[in-house]
Design a protein around this motif. Structure first.
Motif: not given
Length: 312
Positions: A53-68
Motif C-alpha cells: 500500500v505504501s509503494l502504491f501511494f509513493i507511485i501515486f505521488l510520483i505520478i502527481v509530481a510528474i503530470f500534475g
C-alpha cells in the motif's frame, strides 16, 4: 511368549502397507518452482500488505509530481476577489491569501519536495557507495585516513550546515540539494565500508583476484553488487529525511521561497493563518505526513524482504 506377540504384531502391521517400487527419476524431480533471489524478494514484499500500500501511494505521488503541474499549470494564478476562501466545488482545497488555488499549489509542491528528496539522496548514494567501497576495499592506511575525514565531516551538524549555506548562498532548490549532500552521504559510506570489509575476503573475491581481475573490477563487479540490499534500504529510508529537511528549512523561511510552492512554505503560511483558515495548514500537513509514513513503511517492508533472516 512376548517374542511371539511382537512377531504377530509386526506381521499385522506389515500387511497394512503396500511396498512401492523405487522410482529414481521421480525421487529426483523438483516439484516446487525454483525462484531467483530477486523473485523471492518480490514475493516476500508482495505478502507485506502495508509495504505494498505504501509503494502504491509513493507511485501515486510520483505520478502527481510528474503530470500534475502539466495538467494544472496555474499554481501562481491570483484571484484577489476570492482570497482565503474555504473548500468549494471550484476550489476543492480552498484558496490562499492571494486567491491562489491550494490544490494546484499542493500539486506543484509535491513535485518540488519530491525532486529535492530524490535528487539529494541519489547524489548521496553515488558518493557514499564509491567512498565507502574504496575505503573498505583498500583497508590499511588509506581506510584509516578516509574514515578520519568522515569523522571530521560527521562532527559538523547537518542542520547548521544547511542554515549557513542557505543564509550565505542564493536560496533555491540547487542550494538546498547541495546543503543536503555535504554531510548526507556519510551514513551510507560507513554502511558500505562495513559490508565491503566483511566481503572482500570471501571466496568469490579471492577467485576473481586469482584470475587476474583488477581491483576496480573486483570492487564494482563483485563486492558492491553484493551490498545492494543495505544500499537500497538506506536510500529508501533517507528520502523522507531529505524531504523533511526541505520542509523544515522552508518553514523557517530559509528554503523554497514564494511564489514557488513547496510543502514547507505552504505549512509556514498555513500555520500563520491557524486556526482561522484550517484548510491552508491541513492540506500540506496531511500530504507531508502521509508521504513520510509511506516511505518509512515501505523501507521497513523492503528491509524485511531483502533480509533472509526475517523473510518468511
Amino acid at each position: 511368549m512376548a517374542v511371539t506377540i511382537a512377531a504377530n504384531e509386526q506381521t499385522k502391521i506389515t500387511k497394512d502397507f503396500t511396498k512401492v517400487a523405487r522410482d529414481i527419476d521421480a525421487s529426483q524431480k523438483i516439484y516446487g518452482k525454483s525462484l531467483t533471489y530477486t523473485q523471492d524478494v518480490i514475493r516476500s514484499l508482495k505478502r507485506n500488505k502495508v509495504a505494498m500500500v505504501s509503494l502504491f501511494f509513493i507511485i501515486f505521488l510520483i505520478i502527481v509530481a510528474i503530470f500534475g503541474p502539466i495538467i494544472f499549470p496555474d499554481y501562481q494564478k491570483q484571484d484577489l476577489l476570492n482570497m482565503l476562501q474555504p473548500p468549494s466545488a471550484k476550489h476543492p482545497l480552498g484558496t490562499d491569501e492571494l486567491g491562489r488555488d491550494v490544490l494546484t499549489r499542493l500539486i506543484r509542491g509535491t513535485r518540488v519536495s519530491l525532486f529535492i528528496g530524490f535528487a539529494a539522496e541519489t547524489i548521496n548514494l553515488v558518493i557514499g557507495v564509491i567512498y565507502g567501497g574504496i575505503a573498505g576495499f583498500s583497508g590499511g592506511k588509506t581506510d584509516n585516513i578516509m574514515m578520519r575525514i568522515v569523522d571530521v565531516v560527521m562532527s559538523v551538524p547537518q542542520t547548521l550546515v544547511m542554515i549557513l549555506m542557505l543564509t550565505v548562498l542564493k536560496r533555491g532548490m540547487g542550494t538546498l540539494i547541495l546543503s543536503l549532500t555535504i554531510t548526507g552521504w556519510i551514513g551510507l559510506a560507513r554502511i558500505v565500508r562495513g559490508q565491503i570489509l566483511s566481503l572482500r575476503e570471501n571466496e568469490y573475491a579471492l577467485a576473481a583476484k586469482a584470475l587476474g581481475a583488477s581491483k576496480r573490477e573486483i570492487l564494482f563487479n563483485h563486492l558492491i553488487p553484493n551490498t545492494v540490499g543495505p544500499i537500497i534500504v538506506n536510500y529508501t529510508m533517507s528520502i523522507p529525511g531529505a524531504i523533511g529537511a526541505e520542509a523544515g528549512m522552508s518553514y523557517l523561511g530559509l528554503g523554497i521561497s514564494v511564489p514557488e510552492a513547496s510543502w514547507g512554505n505552504m505549512l509556514q503560511f498555513g500555520a500563520s493563518q491557524f486556526p482561522s483558515s484550517l484548510w491552508l495548514f491541513f492540506a500540506p500537513a496531511v500530504m507531508f505526513a502521509l508521504a513520510m509514513l509511506a516511505f518509512n513503511l515501505f523501507g521497513d517492508g523492503l528491509r524485511d524482504a531483502l533480509d533472509p533472516k526475517t523473510r518468511r
